[in-house]
Design a protein around this motif. Sequence first.
Motif, PDB file in Angstrom:
ATOM      1  N   ASN A  68      -6.253 -18.430  20.149  1.00  0.00           N
ATOM      2  CA  ASN A  68      -5.130 -18.082  19.152  1.00  0.00           C
ATOM      3  C   ASN A  68      -4.925 -19.483  18.378  1.00  0.00           C
ATOM      4  N   ASP A  69      -4.603 -20.513  19.281  1.00  0.00           N
ATOM      5  CA  ASP A  69      -4.325 -21.738  18.729  1.00  0.00           C
ATOM      6  C   ASP A  69      -5.280 -22.346  17.892  1.00  0.00           C
ATOM      7  N   TYR A  70      -6.490 -22.177  18.431  1.00  0.00           N
ATOM      8  CA  TYR A  70      -7.785 -22.709  17.852  1.00  0.00           C
ATOM      9  C   TYR A  70      -7.950 -22.051  16.225  1.00  0.00           C
ATOM     10  N   LEU A  71      -7.853 -20.776  16.302  1.00  0.00           N
ATOM     11  CA  LEU A  71      -8.016 -20.042  15.209  1.00  0.00           C
ATOM     12  C   LEU A  71      -6.796 -19.862  14.305  1.00  0.00           C
ATOM     13  N   SER A  72      -5.765 -20.766  14.391  1.00  0.00           N
ATOM     14  CA  SER A  72      -4.492 -20.649  13.646  1.00  0.00           C
ATOM     15  C   SER A  72      -5.076 -21.402  12.238  1.00  0.00           C
ATOM     16  N   SER A  73      -5.908 -22.217  12.260  1.00  0.00           N
ATOM     17  CA  SER A  73      -6.247 -22.811  11.009  1.00  0.00           C
ATOM     18  C   SER A  73      -7.808 -22.728  10.622  1.00  0.00           C
ATOM     19  N   ARG A  74      -8.316 -21.661  11.251  1.00  0.00           N
ATOM     20  CA  ARG A  74      -9.739 -21.304  10.869  1.00  0.00           C
ATOM     21  C   ARG A  74      -9.944 -19.988  10.812  1.00  0.00           C
ATOM     22  N   SER A  75     -10.990 -19.457  10.029  1.00  0.00           N
ATOM     23  CA  SER A  75     -11.186 -18.278   9.980  1.00  0.00           C
ATOM     24  C   SER A  75     -12.059 -17.693  10.968  1.00  0.00           C
ATOM     25  N   PHE A  76     -13.161 -18.530  11.257  1.00  0.00           N
ATOM     26  CA  PHE A  76     -14.075 -18.310  12.281  1.00  0.00           C
ATOM     27  C   PHE A  76     -14.284 -19.503  13.059  1.00  0.00           C
ATOM     28  N   LEU A  77     -15.146 -19.406  14.128  1.00  0.00           N
ATOM     29  CA  LEU A  77     -15.302 -20.428  15.177  1.00  0.00           C
ATOM     30  C   LEU A  77     -15.650 -21.923  14.633  1.00  0.00           C
ATOM     31  N   VAL A  78     -16.716 -21.657  13.418  1.00  0.00           N
ATOM     32  CA  VAL A  78     -17.304 -22.870  12.839  1.00  0.00           C
ATOM     33  C   VAL A  78     -16.808 -22.511  11.288  1.00  0.00           C
ATOM     34  N   PRO A  79     -16.730 -23.628  10.521  1.00  0.00           N
ATOM     35  CA  PRO A  79     -16.717 -23.679   9.119  1.00  0.00           C
ATOM     36  C   PRO A  79     -17.661 -22.535   8.529  1.00  0.00           C
ATOM     37  N   SER A  80     -17.231 -21.455   7.993  1.00  0.00           N
ATOM     38  CA  SER A  80     -18.110 -20.127   7.519  1.00  0.00           C
ATOM     39  C   SER A  80     -17.369 -19.299   6.905  1.00  0.00           C
ATOM     40  N   SER A  81     -17.893 -18.800   5.803  1.00  0.00           N
ATOM     41  CA  SER A  81     -17.064 -17.800   4.986  1.00  0.00           C
ATOM     42  C   SER A  81     -17.331 -16.235   5.674  1.00  0.00           C
ATOM     43  N   THR A  82     -18.115 -16.230   6.677  1.00  0.00           N
ATOM     44  CA  THR A  82     -18.316 -14.816   7.503  1.00  0.00           C
ATOM     45  C   THR A  82     -18.652 -15.239   9.007  1.00  0.00           C
ATOM     46  N   PRO A  83     -18.324 -14.289   9.639  1.00  0.00           N
ATOM     47  CA  PRO A  83     -18.524 -14.599  11.305  1.00  0.00           C
ATOM     48  C   PRO A  83     -20.185 -15.198  11.447  1.00  0.00           C
ATOM     49  N   THR A  84     -20.355 -15.878  12.556  1.00  0.00           N
ATOM     50  CA  THR A  84     -21.785 -16.535  12.658  1.00  0.00           C
ATOM     51  C   THR A  84     -21.911 -15.718  14.137  1.00  0.00           C
ATOM     52  N   VAL A  85     -23.224 -16.254  14.435  1.00  0.00           N
ATOM     53  CA  VAL A  85     -23.889 -15.602  15.594  1.00  0.00           C
ATOM     54  C   VAL A  85     -23.096 -16.199  16.820  1.00  0.00           C
ATOM     55  N   ALA A  86     -22.382 -17.310  16.723  1.00  0.00           N
ATOM     56  CA  ALA A  86     -21.404 -17.403  17.639  1.00  0.00           C
ATOM     57  C   ALA A  86     -20.232 -16.728  17.810  1.00  0.00           C
ATOM     58  N   ASP A  87     -19.540 -16.241  16.796  1.00  0.00           N
ATOM     59  CA  ASP A  87     -18.390 -15.408  16.649  1.00  0.00           C
ATOM     60  C   ASP A  87     -18.777 -14.156  17.489  1.00  0.00           C
ATOM     61  N   PHE A  88     -20.055 -13.446  16.866  1.00  0.00           N
ATOM     62  CA  PHE A  88     -20.256 -12.451  17.421  1.00  0.00           C
ATOM     63  C   PHE A  88     -20.737 -12.301  19.068  1.00  0.00           C
ATOM     64  N   ASP A  89     -21.303 -13.353  19.375  1.00  0.00           N
ATOM     65  CA  ASP A  89     -21.666 -13.628  20.784  1.00  0.00           C
ATOM     66  C   ASP A  89     -20.378 -13.518  21.444  1.00  0.00           C
ATOM     67  N   LEU A  90     -19.295 -14.374  21.123  1.00  0.00           N
ATOM     68  CA  LEU A  90     -18.219 -14.593  21.938  1.00  0.00           C
ATOM     69  C   LEU A  90     -17.332 -13.359  22.075  1.00  0.00           C
ATOM     70  N   TYR A  91     -17.424 -12.590  20.700  1.00  0.00           N
ATOM     71  CA  TYR A  91     -16.572 -11.270  20.777  1.00  0.00           C
ATOM     72  C   TYR A  91     -17.067 -10.244  21.503  1.00  0.00           C
ATOM     73  N   LEU A  92     -18.472 -10.208  21.515  1.00  0.00           N
ATOM     74  CA  LEU A  92     -19.209  -9.217  22.595  1.00  0.00           C
ATOM     75  C   LEU A  92     -18.867  -9.537  24.038  1.00  0.00           C
ATOM     76  N   ALA A  93     -18.559 -10.881  24.097  1.00  0.00           N
ATOM     77  CA  ALA A  93     -18.367 -11.255  25.752  1.00  0.00           C
ATOM     78  C   ALA A  93     -17.121 -10.887  25.964  1.00  0.00           C
ATOM     79  N   ILE A  94     -16.095 -11.139  25.027  1.00  0.00           N
ATOM     80  CA  ILE A  94     -14.551 -10.737  25.387  1.00  0.00           C
ATOM     81  C   ILE A  94     -14.607  -9.070  25.510  1.00  0.00           C
ATOM     82  N   VAL A  95     -15.032  -8.516  24.449  1.00  0.00           N
ATOM     83  CA  VAL A  95     -14.937  -6.864  24.548  1.00  0.00           C
ATOM     84  C   VAL A  95     -15.648  -6.182  25.780  1.00  0.00           C
ATOM     85  N   GLY A  96     -16.612  -6.849  26.163  1.00  0.00           N
ATOM     86  CA  GLY A  96     -17.425  -6.607  27.294  1.00  0.00           C
ATOM     87  C   GLY A  96     -16.633  -6.690  28.800  1.00  0.00           C
ATOM     88  N   LYS A  97     -15.629  -7.650  28.655  1.00  0.00           N
ATOM     89  CA  LYS A  97     -14.642  -7.613  29.722  1.00  0.00           C
ATOM     90  C   LYS A  97     -13.473  -7.048  29.661  1.00  0.00           C
TER      91      LYS A  97
END
Length: 486
Positions: free
Chosen positions: A144-173
Amino acid sequence: PHKILTTMEAQSALVTLTVSAPILASDPLLALVASIAPPYQTKVAILKKGSDLSLSIGADSSASVITHRNAILRSLCGLGLHNALDTIGSSPLCFLGGHSATSFAGASPTSAIAMAGISSWMSVADSTRQGTADDASVLIGQLNDYLSSRSFLVPSSTPTVADFDLYLAIVGKLSGEALETSVNGYNNTRRWLEQCGATLDELKIVAAKNAAYSKVPAATIPKGLNPKPRPLPLFFYGEEDESVVAAAAAATSAATKAGGAKPGKAAAAAPSNAGGGGGLTDEQKKAAADKKAAKNAAKAAKKKDNPKKGGGGGAAPAAELNISALDIRVGKIIKAWEHETADKLYCEEIDVGEDKPRQIASGLRPFYKLDEMQNRDVLVLCNLKPMNLVGFPSHGMVLCASNADHTAVEFAVPPEGAKIGERVTFEGFDGEPEGQNKVSKKKIFQALAPDLKTDENGMVNWKGAKSVTSAGQCKAVNGMANAQVA
């Protein structure tokens, strides 16, 4: 060898993905990327049993083979398929944020650091999958703190493979009520989770259309959050008095609480309700105008009484930011061991000249054997806040040089004879390092890192300024040239 269950053939294949059916079924992101990959450039061989996973790049006689899952995904999304999945027009989105091509050979420092970030976040996803639900809940708060000034994990206009990977890891838990509870109050993480989930739903549609020729089984995406209704944004011209703005905002808030009444209609009705059925009265308008004028007059008076120093210019802190803000020291790994649950992490005790060694976790297991970690001289970034990495308290970061797609990594090291604990400086930059809280809050390392790299001789520089110790200049241990150092 195991029997091949199905194969997606390609006469001019650039890559061949070999994967067992059980592995593919347990990895929805790999299945999704494989099914979206260009069919004329990709051959997918799915084995009925086993735990096979490899990617061959190039012709059979000279093919290079990758067996590390994260590297396979980055290669499929980037250079392995000539950036077909990272180019607008040939892919439904840029899986590497559009950074793959521009990071090649150091063409763009921003893209190079973004690619390193993608690799690092995918390692975080690995750790999250191996951790507990409580670990995932803690990560949600940190994001939440990290994303306060970012749309996604790295500079990008859409989610990247890293966003999807971390998302799936979280919702898997975490899922259902447990996920809702963990996200409660963390609006930035909620926004990111909802966007990743919605984008994955769109990609599943693309994959389904490709199913006729991809032969890759449909990916099973775990369910994430149920998006909450949100009002459309309200726009004002700056000429409205405060009563109109307040009434419109109140109506919008009420519409949201009511469960999604169209905010445009509610906002349009607000001024007439506020004025007793006929808009604001003349007295209300005059009172609001007088209040606004008084506020502007007070601001003008305050500005006159407190002029900015230096003729009103005021030096911007960002303009003064340089590499001296970082506390980089010569360190020695005195003990290293494998993390109990995270298969990408080493845990280390490192002497950096303090009363006791620092404990630091590094994602170096794919690149170094355990015996290669022992008694090694390294460079350590010391003014970082302590944090838990899969339950291990880590305080600092071991600096390494890496290539553009982060498939090759080597230590950045001090020269022989450098003293343990001495600070590494850079020619022309002799300031004192910032405190660890400021480095974290102001994201100072992220701002400076794109210019921290090796030159053509593998020597560590920042914006061309040489690194300096009592014994000479620092370097990449094997001389990796034009590499990012992070």
